[in-house]
Design a protein around this motif. Structure first.
Motif, PDB file in Angstrom:
ATOM      1  N   ALA A   1      33.926 -42.106 -80.745  1.00 48.99           N
ATOM      2  CA  ALA A   1      34.790 -42.856 -81.671  1.00 48.99           C
ATOM      3  C   ALA A   1      36.119 -43.228 -81.039  1.00 48.99           C
ATOM      4  CB  ALA A   1      35.014 -42.026 -82.934  1.00 48.99           C
ATOM      5  N   SER A   2      36.739 -42.307 -80.322  1.00 45.60           N
ATOM      6  CA  SER A   2      38.052 -42.563 -79.737  1.00 45.60           C
ATOM      7  C   SER A   2      37.889 -43.102 -78.318  1.00 45.60           C
ATOM      8  CB  SER A   2      38.899 -41.280 -79.718  1.00 45.60           C
ATOM      9  OG  SER A   2      40.165 -41.525 -79.149  1.00 45.60           O
ATOM     10  N   SER A   3      37.531 -44.383 -78.231  1.00 44.39           N
ATOM     11  CA  SER A   3      37.268 -44.999 -76.936  1.00 44.39           C
ATOM     12  C   SER A   3      37.808 -46.421 -76.928  1.00 44.39           C
ATOM     13  CB  SER A   3      35.763 -45.039 -76.632  1.00 44.39           C
ATOM     14  OG  SER A   3      35.179 -43.759 -76.649  1.00 44.39           O
ATOM     15  N   GLU A   4      38.018 -46.933 -75.717  1.00 47.50           N
ATOM     16  CA  GLU A   4      38.364 -48.339 -75.533  1.00 47.50           C
ATOM     17  C   GLU A   4      37.530 -48.893 -74.395  1.00 47.50           C
ATOM     18  OE1 GLU A   4      42.448 -48.857 -74.380  1.00 47.50           O
ATOM     19  OE2 GLU A   4      42.269 -47.576 -72.604  1.00 47.50           O
ATOM     20  N   VAL A   5      37.243 -50.202 -74.456  1.00 51.24           N
ATOM     21  CA  VAL A   5      36.456 -50.863 -73.414  1.00 51.24           C
ATOM     22  C   VAL A   5      37.292 -51.993 -72.828  1.00 51.24           C
ATOM     23  CG1 VAL A   5      34.315 -52.056 -72.836  1.00 51.24           C
ATOM     24  CG2 VAL A   5      34.329 -50.340 -74.668  1.00 51.24           C
ATOM     25  N   ILE A   6      37.380 -51.998 -71.508  1.00 50.37           N
ATOM     26  CA  ILE A   6      38.142 -53.020 -70.792  1.00 50.37           C
ATOM     27  C   ILE A   6      37.224 -53.653 -69.753  1.00 50.37           C
ATOM     28  CG2 ILE A   6      40.085 -53.465 -69.241  1.00 50.37           C
ATOM     29  CD1 ILE A   6      41.450 -50.986 -70.510  1.00 50.37           C
ATOM     30  N   VAL A   7      37.058 -54.955 -69.821  1.00 45.44           N
ATOM     31  CA  VAL A   7      36.302 -55.689 -68.810  1.00 45.44           C
ATOM     32  C   VAL A   7      37.291 -56.282 -67.822  1.00 45.44           C
ATOM     33  CG1 VAL A   7      34.858 -57.720 -68.375  1.00 45.44           C
ATOM     34  CG2 VAL A   7      34.304 -56.178 -70.260  1.00 45.44           C
ATOM     35  N   ALA A   8      37.149 -55.910 -66.547  1.00 46.77           N
ATOM     36  CA  ALA A   8      38.014 -56.419 -65.490  1.00 46.77           C
ATOM     37  C   ALA A   8      37.306 -57.585 -64.815  1.00 46.77           C
ATOM     38  CB  ALA A   8      38.341 -55.321 -64.487  1.00 46.77           C
ATOM     39  N   ASP A   9      37.703 -58.793 -65.168  1.00 48.07           N
ATOM     40  CA  ASP A   9      37.062 -60.014 -64.684  1.00 48.07           C
ATOM     41  C   ASP A   9      37.666 -60.394 -63.330  1.00 48.07           C
ATOM     42  OD1 ASP A   9      35.950 -62.465 -64.265  1.00 48.07           O
ATOM     43  OD2 ASP A   9      36.867 -63.451 -65.997  1.00 48.07           O
TER      44      ASP A   9
ATOM     45  N   VAL B   1      40.812 -58.059 -68.760  1.00 42.33           N
ATOM     46  CA  VAL B   1      41.870 -58.116 -67.745  1.00 42.33           C
ATOM     47  C   VAL B   1      41.348 -59.027 -66.655  1.00 42.33           C
ATOM     48  CG1 VAL B   1      43.163 -56.815 -66.020  1.00 42.33           C
ATOM     49  CG2 VAL B   1      42.730 -55.808 -68.267  1.00 42.33           C
ATOM     50  N   ARG B   2      42.025 -60.137 -66.432  1.00 40.94           N
ATOM     51  CA  ARG B   2      41.487 -61.137 -65.511  1.00 40.94           C
ATOM     52  C   ARG B   2      42.310 -61.235 -64.234  1.00 40.94           C
ATOM     53  NH1 ARG B   2      38.160 -65.280 -64.612  1.00 40.94           N
ATOM     54  NH2 ARG B   2      38.956 -67.149 -63.600  1.00 40.94           N
ATOM     55  N   LEU B   3      41.612 -61.147 -63.101  1.00 40.08           N
ATOM     56  CA  LEU B   3      42.211 -61.450 -61.806  1.00 40.08           C
ATOM     57  C   LEU B   3      41.962 -62.922 -61.517  1.00 40.08           C
ATOM     58  CD1 LEU B   3      41.579 -58.304 -61.777  1.00 40.08           C
ATOM     59  CD2 LEU B   3      41.576 -58.519 -59.282  1.00 40.08           C
ATOM     60  N   GLU B   4      42.962 -63.620 -61.067  1.00 36.40           N
ATOM     61  CA  GLU B   4      42.834 -65.065 -60.865  1.00 36.40           C
ATOM     62  C   GLU B   4      41.915 -65.406 -59.699  1.00 36.40           C
ATOM     63  OE1 GLU B   4      43.796 -67.395 -62.963  1.00 36.40           O
ATOM     64  OE2 GLU B   4      44.430 -65.705 -64.211  1.00 36.40           O
TER      65      GLU B   4
ATOM     66  N   GLY C   1      41.822 -52.819 -64.128  1.00 35.22           N
ATOM     67  CA  GLY C   1      41.342 -52.315 -65.409  1.00 35.22           C
ATOM     68  C   GLY C   1      41.889 -50.946 -65.727  1.00 35.22           C
ATOM     69  N   ALA C   2      41.955 -50.077 -64.713  1.00 36.97           N
ATOM     70  CA  ALA C   2      42.480 -48.724 -64.921  1.00 36.97           C
ATOM     71  C   ALA C   2      43.963 -48.757 -65.284  1.00 36.97           C
ATOM     72  CB  ALA C   2      42.247 -47.869 -63.678  1.00 36.97           C
ATOM     73  N   ARG C   3      44.716 -49.661 -64.647  1.00 37.35           N
ATOM     74  CA  ARG C   3      46.139 -49.774 -64.975  1.00 37.35           C
ATOM     75  C   ARG C   3      46.360 -50.185 -66.426  1.00 37.35           C
ATOM     76  NH1 ARG C   3      46.550 -52.040 -59.750  1.00 37.35           N
ATOM     77  NH2 ARG C   3      46.380 -54.134 -60.625  1.00 37.35           N
ATOM     78  N   ALA C   4      45.445 -50.975 -66.943  1.00 35.37           N
ATOM     79  CA  ALA C   4      45.569 -51.430 -68.331  1.00 35.37           C
ATOM     80  C   ALA C   4      45.049 -50.407 -69.330  1.00 35.37           C
ATOM     81  CB  ALA C   4      44.804 -52.751 -68.511  1.00 35.37           C
ATOM     82  N   SER C   5      44.385 -49.365 -68.844  1.00 37.43           N
ATOM     83  CA  SER C   5      43.763 -48.383 -69.730  1.00 37.43           C
ATOM     84  C   SER C   5      44.776 -47.340 -70.182  1.00 37.43           C
ATOM     85  CB  SER C   5      42.593 -47.699 -69.028  1.00 37.43           C
ATOM     86  OG  SER C   5      43.056 -46.819 -68.012  1.00 37.43           O
ATOM     87  N   THR C   6      44.429 -46.659 -71.271  1.00 36.41           N
ATOM     88  CA  THR C   6      45.321 -45.622 -71.814  1.00 36.41           C
ATOM     89  C   THR C   6      44.594 -44.319 -72.110  1.00 36.41           C
ATOM     90  OG1 THR C   6      44.980 -46.458 -74.067  1.00 36.41           O
ATOM     91  CG2 THR C   6      46.866 -47.342 -72.847  1.00 36.41           C
ATOM     92  N   GLY C   7      43.307 -44.241 -71.797  1.00 39.08           N
ATOM     93  CA  GLY C   7      42.508 -43.089 -72.186  1.00 39.08           C
ATOM     94  C   GLY C   7      42.755 -41.845 -71.353  1.00 39.08           C
ATOM     95  N   ARG C   8      42.382 -40.699 -71.920  1.00 38.30           N
ATOM     96  CA  ARG C   8      42.487 -39.416 -71.225  1.00 38.30           C
ATOM     97  C   ARG C   8      41.508 -39.343 -70.063  1.00 38.30           C
ATOM     98  NH1 ARG C   8      39.938 -34.332 -71.873  1.00 38.30           N
ATOM     99  NH2 ARG C   8      38.591 -35.202 -73.492  1.00 38.30           N
ATOM    100  N   ILE C   9      40.338 -39.949 -70.226  1.00 35.37           N
ATOM    101  CA  ILE C   9      39.325 -40.037 -69.182  1.00 35.37           C
ATOM    102  C   ILE C   9      39.057 -41.511 -68.916  1.00 35.37           C
ATOM    103  CG2 ILE C   9      36.985 -39.416 -68.473  1.00 35.37           C
ATOM    104  CD1 ILE C   9      38.801 -36.996 -68.939  1.00 35.37           C
ATOM    105  N   ILE C  10      39.031 -41.891 -67.648  1.00 32.54           N
ATOM    106  CA  ILE C  10      38.719 -43.269 -67.257  1.00 32.54           C
ATOM    107  C   ILE C  10      37.300 -43.286 -66.696  1.00 32.54           C
ATOM    108  CG2 ILE C  10      39.359 -45.219 -65.776  1.00 32.54           C
ATOM    109  CD1 ILE C  10      42.159 -43.847 -65.537  1.00 32.54           C
ATOM    110  N   LEU C  11      36.439 -44.103 -67.254  1.00 28.67           N
ATOM    111  CA  LEU C  11      35.074 -44.259 -66.747  1.00 28.67           C
ATOM    112  C   LEU C  11      34.949 -45.627 -66.100  1.00 28.67           C
ATOM    113  CD1 LEU C  11      32.083 -43.489 -66.407  1.00 28.67           C
ATOM    114  CD2 LEU C  11      31.686 -44.414 -68.717  1.00 28.67           C
ATOM    115  N   LEU C  12      34.756 -45.641 -64.774  1.00 27.83           N
ATOM    116  CA  LEU C  12      34.456 -46.881 -64.069  1.00 27.83           C
ATOM    117  C   LEU C  12      32.949 -47.101 -64.133  1.00 27.83           C
ATOM    118  CD1 LEU C  12      36.740 -46.472 -60.913  1.00 27.83           C
ATOM    119  CD2 LEU C  12      37.279 -47.537 -63.122  1.00 27.83           C
ATOM    120  N   LEU C  13      32.552 -48.215 -64.735  1.00 25.61           N
ATOM    121  CA  LEU C  13      31.142 -48.451 -65.018  1.00 25.61           C
ATOM    122  C   LEU C  13      30.730 -49.805 -64.464  1.00 25.61           C
ATOM    123  CD1 LEU C  13      28.725 -47.171 -66.651  1.00 25.61           C
ATOM    124  CD2 LEU C  13      29.424 -48.663 -68.540  1.00 25.61           C
TER     125      LEU C  13
END
Length: 292
Positions: A33-41, A62-65, A77-89
């Motif tokens: 439930a307490s999660s966020e998803v960030i797509v690093a384009d 989060v888009r790289l030009e 993507g990690a810089r934009a994240s705020t979670g206690r655990i970061i999952l690179l997927l």
């Protein structure tokens, strides 16, 4: 600002819009439930940002030009994240039900766990390589020369179950405690295609954190067939060499790198010669069958 999420799922992508969309739908259906998803384009040209704005507007983009590679995209993507655990997927890695919660539970149970990989599976449910000991020159030669049968033997000896020595884990589904990321991260952008996961795990262990595979956290990797061919991990030797040599030069020194360069070239030559022989044999077999 709300409370810190338990889990930040960061998915780097480059021109894999539809596949990434399918992965994100699977993530949204099974994440805690307490999660966020960030797509690093990573500078995609296939309309990734527009597709997500239309289909899954709740997911942050989060888009790289410009296309800069996996590590810069993951770091953004990690810089934009705020979670206690970061999952690179990876964008072709789909978690099975309960997998993401199993990762979180592993970190809760072990305060010294710094980095954890899911147990990666092939599409047919068989175990896929998920982690192992620090690379040696012999291992590098085996990978570059295509000695897949040796790799299979090592993987069968506990690779999926996490019972053998684990110094580093695959970046395809790599969870990192926030404090570990602060101590050992970000991913090293000197490495274009490989070795970012090896290096951050090395740094984490140097800082006193442990690295593990979590058997109950099962993730199917390779739906886009970008990393798996015929059940085997697919390496591109031309991309692999520079990163392996760069990593080896950092940790083993100049003399080692000189020896490694010669042996890797020799191993790659052998791989090419073997591939040519197989192609000739296949062609000869086809001609013989056609003549019957």
């Amino acid at each position: 600002n709300g409370p810190m999420p338990e889990l930040s799922i960061v998915i780097p992508t480059f021109n894999t819009a539809e596949m990434t969309l399918d992965t994100c739908r699977a993530v949204l259906a099974s994440m805690p439930a307490s999660s966020e998803v960030i797509v690093a384009d990573d500078g995609s040209s296939d309309g990734t940002a527009n597709l997500f704005a239309r289909e899954l507007p709740a997911i942050r983009i989060v888009r790289l030009e410009q296309n800069r590679g996996f590590a810069p995209a993951a770091n953004a993507g990690a810089r934009a994240s705020t979670g206690r655990i970061i999952l690179l997927l990876n964008s072709d890695a789909v978690p099975k039900p309960g997998a993401l919660q199993a990762l979180l539970s592993a970190f809760d149970a072990d305060p010294r766990l710094g980095i954890a990989s899911a147990a990666l599976l092939n599409q047919d449910g068989t175990p896929q390589w998920s982690g192992g000991p620090t690379p040696t020159l012999a291992w590098m030669i085996g990978v570059v020369s295509g000695a897949g049968h040796l790799a299979r033997r090592f993987r069968r000896r506990g690779g999926a179950a996490g019972t053998r020595r684990i110094d580093w884990v695959s970046g395809a589904a790599m969870a990192i405690r926030r404090e570990t990321w602060d101590a050992a991260g970000p991913l090293d952008e000197r490495f274009r295609f490989y070795c970012q996961d090896i290096e951050i795990c090395h740094r984490a262990r140097e800082a006193g954190w442990s690295v593990r595979i979590i058997p109950k956290a099962e993730i199917v990797h390779g739906l886009g067939l970008t990393a798996v061919r015929g059940g085997e991990l697919k390496h591109d030797p031309e991309r692999l060499w520079p990163d392996l040599l760069e990593w080896g030069s950092i940790h083993y020194g100049t003399a080692w790198t000189t020896i490694a360069r010669v042996t890797l070239v020799t191993g790659a030559w052998g791989r090419g010669a073997l591939s040519s022989m197989r192609e000739r044999d296949d062609s000869t077999s086809k001609l013989r069958r056609g003549a019957r």
